[in-house]
Write a protein that holds these residues in place. Structure first.
Motif, PDB file in Angstrom:
ATOM      1  N   UNK A 147      33.971  29.702  45.047  1.00  0.00           N
ATOM      2  CA  UNK A 147      34.466  31.063  45.232  1.00  0.00           C
ATOM      3  C   UNK A 147      35.487  31.368  44.146  1.00  0.00           C
ATOM      4  N   UNK A 148      35.371  32.555  43.571  1.00  0.00           N
ATOM      5  CA  UNK A 148      36.303  32.999  42.536  1.00  0.00           C
ATOM      6  C   UNK A 148      36.815  34.389  42.900  1.00  0.00           C
ATOM      7  N   UNK A 149      38.055  34.646  42.543  1.00  0.00           N
ATOM      8  CA  UNK A 149      38.676  35.944  42.807  1.00  0.00           C
ATOM      9  C   UNK A 149      38.952  36.597  41.457  1.00  0.00           C
ATOM     10  N   UNK A 150      38.093  37.579  41.137  1.00  0.00           N
ATOM     11  CA  UNK A 150      37.992  38.111  39.782  1.00  0.00           C
ATOM     12  C   UNK A 150      38.718  39.446  39.687  1.00  0.00           C
ATOM     13  N   UNK A 151      39.522  39.615  38.640  1.00  0.00           N
ATOM     14  CA  UNK A 151      40.157  40.918  38.393  1.00  0.00           C
ATOM     15  C   UNK A 151      39.404  41.641  37.277  1.00  0.00           C
ATOM     16  N   UNK A 152      39.960  42.721  36.782  1.00  0.00           N
ATOM     17  CA  UNK A 152      39.258  43.542  35.794  1.00  0.00           C
ATOM     18  C   UNK A 152      38.982  42.817  34.489  1.00  0.00           C
ATOM     19  N   UNK A 153      39.673  41.709  34.245  1.00  0.00           N
ATOM     20  CA  UNK A 153      39.454  40.972  33.006  1.00  0.00           C
ATOM     21  C   UNK A 153      38.204  40.103  33.068  1.00  0.00           C
ATOM     22  N   UNK A 177      43.255  34.559  53.651  1.00  0.00           N
ATOM     23  CA  UNK A 177      43.028  33.325  54.421  1.00  0.00           C
ATOM     24  C   UNK A 177      43.203  32.084  53.555  1.00  0.00           C
ATOM     25  N   UNK A 178      42.723  32.149  52.306  1.00  0.00           N
ATOM     26  CA  UNK A 178      42.813  30.989  51.416  1.00  0.00           C
ATOM     27  C   UNK A 178      44.145  30.925  50.671  1.00  0.00           C
ATOM     28  N   UNK A 179      44.859  32.058  50.621  1.00  0.00           N
ATOM     29  CA  UNK A 179      46.053  32.118  49.774  1.00  0.00           C
ATOM     30  C   UNK A 179      45.679  32.207  48.316  1.00  0.00           C
ATOM     31  N   UNK A 180      44.571  32.919  48.030  1.00  0.00           N
ATOM     32  CA  UNK A 180      44.032  32.974  46.669  1.00  0.00           C
ATOM     33  C   UNK A 180      44.747  34.026  45.833  1.00  0.00           C
ATOM     34  N   UNK A 181      44.887  33.739  44.550  1.00  0.00           N
ATOM     35  CA  UNK A 181      45.464  34.678  43.590  1.00  0.00           C
ATOM     36  C   UNK A 181      44.389  35.091  42.589  1.00  0.00           C
ATOM     37  N   UNK A 235      34.509  37.307  44.243  1.00  0.00           N
ATOM     38  CA  UNK A 235      35.148  38.405  44.966  1.00  0.00           C
ATOM     39  C   UNK A 235      35.962  39.253  43.990  1.00  0.00           C
ATOM     40  N   UNK A 236      35.866  40.582  44.140  1.00  0.00           N
ATOM     41  CA  UNK A 236      36.742  41.465  43.370  1.00  0.00           C
ATOM     42  C   UNK A 236      38.152  41.375  43.941  1.00  0.00           C
ATOM     43  N   UNK A 237      39.118  41.030  43.094  1.00  0.00           N
ATOM     44  CA  UNK A 237      40.505  40.875  43.539  1.00  0.00           C
ATOM     45  C   UNK A 237      41.372  41.865  42.771  1.00  0.00           C
ATOM     46  N   UNK A 238      41.320  43.119  43.247  1.00  0.00           N
ATOM     47  CA  UNK A 238      42.070  44.193  42.591  1.00  0.00           C
ATOM     48  C   UNK A 238      42.243  45.308  43.605  1.00  0.00           C
ATOM     49  N   UNK A 239      42.656  46.459  43.139  1.00  0.00           N
ATOM     50  CA  UNK A 239      42.815  47.604  44.041  1.00  0.00           C
ATOM     51  C   UNK A 239      41.483  48.050  44.629  1.00  0.00           C
ATOM     52  N   UNK A 240      40.391  47.662  43.973  1.00  0.00           N
ATOM     53  CA  UNK A 240      39.058  48.049  44.450  1.00  0.00           C
ATOM     54  C   UNK A 240      38.444  46.995  45.383  1.00  0.00           C
TER      55      UNK A 240
END
Length: 366
Positions: free
Chosen positions: A32-38, A70-74, A54-59
């Protein structure tokens, strides 16, 4: 007769091949990865293992936000089986659930210009199904989650694969060891479109369906399965849609014909028995029995009676040619209460029909 049996076997084999593709094996790792706009510059080559981005941003979707919390992911963090990839001691999934994920493409008749259904079929959604077999008693906090991901999607200017677009969950399955639940869920084309998933027939291959079994208390993964969709090589038509049903109907009809044919052969091939029990003046008993052969030769192999009756010496290896009759006299003895009839059983071999035991209730001659 042999031809009909071969045809039946062939048709059953063909029908057994008309099933949707299912996953070949369950997976050992879930990345699992938490991806931002970059885009985070991730490598997407993880062989046959499950990958969820997973998208990790405002969207972010609600599901992505909950999973990250739950995971404490950044941002740009990666996880294997619910643990950070920085943990070098991450093992494979401890599988507590056996599954067999299947995905079926659904089709509907398209509307013609006159507003009526035409013969053309169009893609209308997905049907997800799996059998769920707990390998031990499961915690009630363990549930099943399903995801639909898409390849070649974009976050900002970056192309991303395995991006989670659709999500659902259920805990409505047996949690007791050995109890199987057959689960089915349909995702309509409208829902796929609402979630931003491709629905044109030439882009279905971009989607992948994933199921995970996750414990809500510790967020550990205890089972995973996936299927990558493929673009249909040809769209089914009305006849093709009914083809499995037609084949099954043919198999049923052929099977009934075989059964009827076998019943007819037994009806005219098995011998008929008649007989009566008599008593001599010295109170001894004897039975007179006539065996009439059907269209096949019959060989008498032996006979016996129910208690409290016993038979004396029974003629054996006696041949009764087809469509002829022979009579036999057999001494009888009773060691108990005498009823109205005496149940007897006659062992015979019938040409082309094999061995049989035929029942004959002997009435007592008054």
């Amino acid at each position: 007769m042999k031809f009909i049996r071969c045809l039946l076997i062939l048709l059953i084999f063909i029908c057994s091949t008309l099933v949707q593709a299912s996953s070949n094996s369950q997976e050992n790792h879930v990345y699992e990865s938490f991806v931002d706009d970059s885009g985070c510059g991730f490598d997407y080559d993880y062989n046959s293992n499950v990958r969820l981005n997973w998208i990790h941003s405002n969207d972010s979707t609600l599901a992505a936000k909950q999973r990250a919390e739950n995971l404490g992911a950044e941002n740009c963090s990666t996880w294997i089986n619910g643990a950070p990839t920085s943990n070098s001691n991450v093992d494979g999934i401890t599988k507590l659930v056996e599954t067999d994920l299947q995905v079926t493409l659904l089709w509907n008749h398209a509307l013609g210009n006159d507003g009526k259904n035409s013969s053309e079929l169009t893609f209308s959604g997905l049907q997800l199904s799996t059998s769920i077999l707990p390998l031990e008693n499961l915690s009630e906090s363990l549930n099943m989650r399903w995801y639909i991901t898409v390849d070649y999607d974009s976050i900002g200017d970056v192309i991303v694969h395995d991006l989670v677009k659709h999500y659902g969950w259920t805990s409505s399955f047996y949690h007791e060891e050995g109890n199987i639940t057959n689960w089915t869920h349909e995702v309509s084309i409208e829902r796929l479109q609402e979630d931003g998933l491709p629905t044109s027939e030439d882009e279905l291959w971009r989607m992948e369906v994933v199921i995970l079994f996750v414990d809500d208390l510790n967020h550990t993964i205890y089972g995973a399965d996936k299927i990558q969709l493929e673009a249909p090589t040809n769209v089914p038509n009305s006849t093709a849609e009914k083809f499995p049903t037609i084949l099954i109907g043919i198999v049923v009809i052929v099977g009934l014909l075989i059964i009827v044919r076998q019943d007819q052969r037994r009806e005219i091939g098995l011998p008929r028995l008649r007989g009566t029990l008599y008593q001599n003046n010295n109170d001894s008993w004897y039975a007179k029995v006539m065996i009439t052969a059907g269209i096949f030769d019959v060989t008498l192999k032996g006979a016996f009676a129910n208690e409290p009756w016993k038979m004396g010496k029974v003629p054996t290896q006696q041949l009764i040619p087809a469509e002829t009759s022979r009579s036999f006299t057999v001494k009888m003895k009773c060691s108990g209460i005498i009823g109205d009839t005496v149940p007897t059983h006659w062992k015979v071999d019938v040409d082309e029909l094999g061995g049989w035991v035929l029942d004959l209730n002997l009435p007592i001659n008054d």
